[in-house]
Design an enzyme around this catalytic site. Structure first.
Site, mmCIF file in Angstrom:
data_model
loop_
_atom_site.group_PDB
_atom_site.id
_atom_site.type_symbol
_atom_site.label_atom_id
_atom_site.label_comp_id
_atom_site.label_asym_id
_atom_site.label_seq_id
_atom_site.Cartn_x
_atom_site.Cartn_y
_atom_site.Cartn_z
ATOM 1 N N ARG A 11 4.720 21.684 -16.030
ATOM 2 C CA ARG A 11 5.949 20.949 -15.728
ATOM 3 C C ARG A 11 5.570 19.632 -15.070
ATOM 4 O O ARG A 11 4.710 19.596 -14.181
ATOM 5 C CB ARG A 11 6.880 21.774 -14.826
ATOM 6 C CG ARG A 11 7.403 23.013 -15.539
ATOM 7 C CD ARG A 11 8.368 23.829 -14.709
ATOM 8 N NE ARG A 11 8.718 25.062 -15.422
ATOM 9 C CZ ARG A 11 9.425 26.059 -14.900
ATOM 10 N NH1 ARG A 11 9.883 25.973 -13.654
ATOM 11 N NH2 ARG A 11 9.684 27.140 -15.621
ATOM 12 N N ASP A 27 5.421 36.409 -16.240
ATOM 13 C CA ASP A 27 6.694 36.283 -16.933
ATOM 14 C C ASP A 27 6.938 37.483 -17.837
ATOM 15 O O ASP A 27 6.003 38.089 -18.353
ATOM 16 C CB ASP A 27 6.648 35.008 -17.779
ATOM 17 C CG ASP A 27 8.019 34.485 -18.132
ATOM 18 O OD1 ASP A 27 9.003 34.994 -17.575
ATOM 19 O OD2 ASP A 27 8.108 33.567 -18.965
ATOM 20 N N LYS A 59 21.688 34.643 -12.237
ATOM 21 C CA LYS A 59 20.402 35.264 -11.919
ATOM 22 C C LYS A 59 20.444 35.924 -10.554
ATOM 23 O O LYS A 59 21.199 35.527 -9.663
ATOM 24 C CB LYS A 59 19.281 34.230 -11.956
ATOM 25 C CG LYS A 59 19.461 33.056 -10.993
ATOM 26 C CD LYS A 59 18.318 32.051 -11.108
ATOM 27 C CE LYS A 59 18.563 30.848 -10.193
ATOM 28 N NZ LYS A 59 17.433 29.896 -10.211
ATOM 29 N N HIS A 85 10.252 39.022 -20.699
ATOM 30 C CA HIS A 85 11.611 38.983 -21.228
ATOM 31 C C HIS A 85 11.932 40.348 -21.824
ATOM 32 O O HIS A 85 11.127 40.907 -22.566
ATOM 33 C CB HIS A 85 11.748 37.873 -22.267
ATOM 34 C CG HIS A 85 11.554 36.517 -21.665
ATOM 35 N ND1 HIS A 85 10.321 35.900 -21.631
ATOM 36 C CD2 HIS A 85 12.419 35.699 -21.020
ATOM 37 C CE1 HIS A 85 10.442 34.743 -21.010
ATOM 38 N NE2 HIS A 85 11.700 34.590 -20.626
ATOM 39 N N GLN A 87 2.812 32.007 -14.925
ATOM 40 C CA GLN A 87 3.900 32.888 -14.509
ATOM 41 C C GLN A 87 3.560 34.351 -14.810
ATOM 42 O O GLN A 87 2.875 34.647 -15.784
ATOM 43 C CB GLN A 87 5.182 32.533 -15.257
ATOM 44 C CG GLN A 87 5.730 31.156 -14.965
ATOM 45 C CD GLN A 87 6.963 30.861 -15.796
ATOM 46 O OE1 GLN A 87 6.980 31.103 -17.000
ATOM 47 N NE2 GLN A 87 8.006 30.338 -15.168
ATOM 48 N N HIS A 128 15.520 37.442 -18.505
ATOM 49 C CA HIS A 128 14.342 36.686 -18.083
ATOM 50 C C HIS A 128 13.959 37.204 -16.699
ATOM 51 O O HIS A 128 14.802 37.204 -15.789
ATOM 52 C CB HIS A 128 14.658 35.195 -17.957
ATOM 53 C CG HIS A 128 15.276 34.574 -19.165
ATOM 54 N ND1 HIS A 128 14.637 33.621 -19.927
ATOM 55 C CD2 HIS A 128 16.498 34.746 -19.746
ATOM 56 C CE1 HIS A 128 15.428 33.235 -20.917
ATOM 57 N NE2 HIS A 128 16.568 33.900 -20.824
ATOM 58 N N CYS A 145 10.097 31.473 -22.575
ATOM 59 C CA CYS A 145 11.182 32.232 -23.193
ATOM 60 C C CYS A 145 11.430 31.918 -24.669
ATOM 61 O O CYS A 145 11.591 32.863 -25.465
ATOM 62 C CB CYS A 145 12.468 32.113 -22.367
ATOM 63 S SG CYS A 145 12.709 30.584 -21.491
#
Length: 674
Positions: free
Chosen positions: A389, A409, A496, A411, A407, A542, A360
């Protein structure tokens, strides 16, 4: 005359009860049936012991076995305590530490004596029998409030050094509660917040099973002593346990690690803890899933980007991740390591960088390049971003819990007036993707603000209301979609929506999410030029549908038990010969299948056909095309589908090609889609 408390019940009625009364007294006043069935009570929303006296006027909801979530939490907690008591009965000198309830049972961590040594699975039957004896004694479970120093002194006297250490670290002002199991001087004691059932006899002695033993460090720190962790599963009754054990048996058959090995998809090894070695067939599966997702995102108006793996620690400080998330990040000094044998490899003086744990902040930096007009919004920025991570070794699990992951992912930068419609569109896209991938059931949860968070209450009020409104607008804020709100479960920067898939054997997996964030654009100074010519903050959504490719592929493997739909299967067909005279024809068939777009192997080995069938069935190949002299002469193939046992269908080659090519088309490219 004793003081009276007003007790409000869920039906709106109010009963007056004398000071010293308990929820058990309320249940008895209502009727003997409820008095027998009541297990605990929610008093002003807090789950409490059935015999804990009221402290004033209260709202009360009695908990019975029909309130399954609360009831399971209670019995699992109690089984953990019964386990600890049983272990200390059988093995004097064993120290106790912690024993929480889990999603399907409980565990307890023990420090056995040096002479005894760690517990093993062979100890479990004897411990189970002792647990049943504790239950049969129907020992009362009594809550007592103690002074902190008295608890410490008690545990020091009884040789419980772990408990004595822990009690002194509990927050000041927090009531310290001990639970007494049994009667008189022989009662067993443990430090516990509770709540608990009235007595051990309330547990069904046939509704639990101890499952395994593992090692665990005291307080999760490898520098601390290694403990023995005993796991169990626990339910309200024997029938629920039996059903769960069947699910466990089925889950073991579907274990993605086992099937991944059988299908030659991937492996893991100690040289790269928490990272996956994808084999050719496994990466074919990955590529099919990634290509499908890329097409869906392209069609939905997303723009794909690629951002750096390493970023300066100062950027993570600005975003807030450095303070909130640093312990989960891989930190890298920005310097060249020393090449001298007798010198330190690193100086310790370099600036720090970190491997990104998420995408992000980098996406905000792309958004900030140039000037963005309100007319350009929404901007949907997607990345199949590789992240790292720093998960503890003990938390890693196959490809489901890893350190390096990718991910799906994205945004979405929106104006406030666009937010609800954009979240609704995401819900529709996610729904379509899940159905395409074989998941017909999922639940939607709204995770609300946690205690520790960034941003104002007004911003949180607005963000939570917008997500709620979007789900309502999509028609999914209903029991059919498991709609539920989860207080305190939001991220530190945003509420979320969570999307929980239900797989083929009834397990749930939280995968998709969308978060409404006003904090990060503020922290990183993102803005757009509004219709009024002034700067405005965008709202940043997100979102992910799969979560991570690694974990989602693991879920797919277990959901389908490796029997993927034809479009996803790494190898879609194998052409196998009965006799060597058909080798040439088999190769022709394979070439024509490849020309039609299918992923095909040939098996021309000098092995019996039944052996070949078994081997390719174990490898979960959807289609086995068997050919011999007759098939070669007639231009046919004998088709065996995975899972069809001995049944096969003789088809003309042209007919088979047309049928399989149509079946192998991904769902988003099938006729009538898009």
């Amino acid at each position: 005359m004793s003081k009276m408390f007003k007790i409000s019940l869920p039906d709106g009625s109010v009963r007056e009860m004398p000071e010293g009364s308990t929820p058990a007294d309320v249940a008895a006043a209502i009727g003997p049936g409820l008095a027998k069935a009541a297990l605990a009570a929610r008093v002003d929303g807090e789950l409490r012991d059935i015999n804990r006296p009221f402290e004033g006027d209260s709202s009360v909801a009695l908990v019975t076995s029909r309130d399954e979530r609360d009831a399971l939490e209670l019995v699992r907690h109690d089984f953990a305590h019964v386990l600890a008591e049983a272990v200390q009965n059988l093995y004097p000198g064993t120290q106790i530490t912690f024993g929480p309830a889990t999603d399907d049972g409980f565990y307890y961590d023990f420090a056995p004596t040096a002479e005894r040594g760690p517990f093993t699975d062979e100890d479990l039957p004897a411990i189970e029998e002792e647990m049943r004896r504790v239950i049969a004694r129907d020992e009362p479970l009594v809550r007592e409030v103690w002074r902190r120093e008295d608890v410490r002194d008690f545990f020091q006297r009884t040789g419980e050094s772990f408990k004595a250490e822990w009690v002194m670290e509990l927050p000041d002002g927090e009531p310290i509660t001990m639970y007494r199991s049994g009667r008189g001087d022989q009662a067993w004691m443990d430090l516990c917040r509770g709540p608990h059932l009235e007595s051990t006899g309330k547990l069904d002695p046939q509704a639990f099973k101890l499952t395994r033993v593992s090692g665990a460090y005291w307080r999760g720190d490898p520098k601390n002593p290694m403990l023995s962790r005993i796991y169990g599963t626990a339910w309200l009754n024997k029938k629920q346990l039996a059903e769960h054990l069947v699910r466990l048996e089925e889950a073991a058959k579907r274990d993605h690690r086992k099937i991944g090995q059988e299908m030659d998809l991937f492996h893991l090894q100690a040289e790269a803890h928490g990272s996956v070695f994808w084999h050719p067939k496994g990466f074919l599966l990955w590529r099919q899933l990634e290509a499908y997702m890329r097409r869906r995102l392209d069609a939905a108006g997303y723009h794909e980007v690629k951002t750096p793996q390493l970023m300066d620690a100062r950027q993570w400080e600005r975003s807030g991740h450095w303070g909130k998330y640093r312990e989960n990040m891989f930190v890298v000094p920005d310097e060249i390591p020393s090449g001298e044998d007798d010198a330190p490899v690193l100086s310790g003086d370099a600036d720090l960088m970190a491997l990104k744990p998420m995408n992000c902040p980098a996406h905000v930096l792309i958004f900030k390049q140039g000037i963005t007009s309100y007319k350009s919004l929404p901007i949907r920025m997607a990345e199949f971003g590789c992240c790292h991570r720093n998960e503890p070794h003990g938390a890693l699990h196959g490809i489901m819990r890893v350190r390096q992951f990718t991910q799906d992912d994205a945004h979405i930068f929106v104006r406030e007036d666009q937010l609800v419609e954009e979240v609704k569109a995401f819900c529709d896209l996610l729904d379509s993707v899940y159905h395409d991938l074989g998941f017909d059931k999922y639940a939607i949860k709204l995770a609300l603000r946690p205690d520790k968070r960034f941003g104002s209450d007004d911003d949180w009020d607005k963000a939570e209301a917008e997500l709620r409104e979007a789900v309502e607008a999509s028609g999914r804020a209903t029991p059919e979609f498991g709609w539920e709100e989860l207080p305190g479960e939001g991220a530190f920067y945003a509420p979320k929506l969570e999307f929980h898939l239900t797989d083929a054997i009834g397990r749930t997996w939280q995968v998709g999410t969308i978060q409404s964030d006003r904090v990060l654009p503020e922290r990183l100074d993102a803005n757009y030029i509004g219709e009024d010519g002034e700067k405005h903050r965008p709202v940043m959504l997100h979102r992910a549908i799969l979560g991570t490719f690694e974990r989602f592929i693991g879920i797919l493997i277990e959901h389908h038990a490796g029997k993927f739909p034809l479009w996803l299967a790494p190898v879609q067909a194998v052409v196998a010969t009965i006799v060597s005279d058909a080798d040439g024809y088999a190769q022709q068939v394979a070439e024509r299948l490849r020309a039609a777009g299918l992923r095909v192997d040939t098996d021309l080995r000098n092995e019996k056909i039944n052996y070949k069938v078994r081997e390719h069935s174990l490898a979960k190949v959807p289609l086995l095309l068997v050919v011999g002299k007759r098939e070669a002469e007639e231009g046919t193939v004998a088709v065996r589908r995975l899972g069809s046992d001995q049944h096969q269908k003789l088809m003309a080659l042209d007919e088979a090609l047309a049928a399989f090519a149509a079946e192998a088309v991904p769902p988003d490219l099938a006729p009538g889609q898009g």
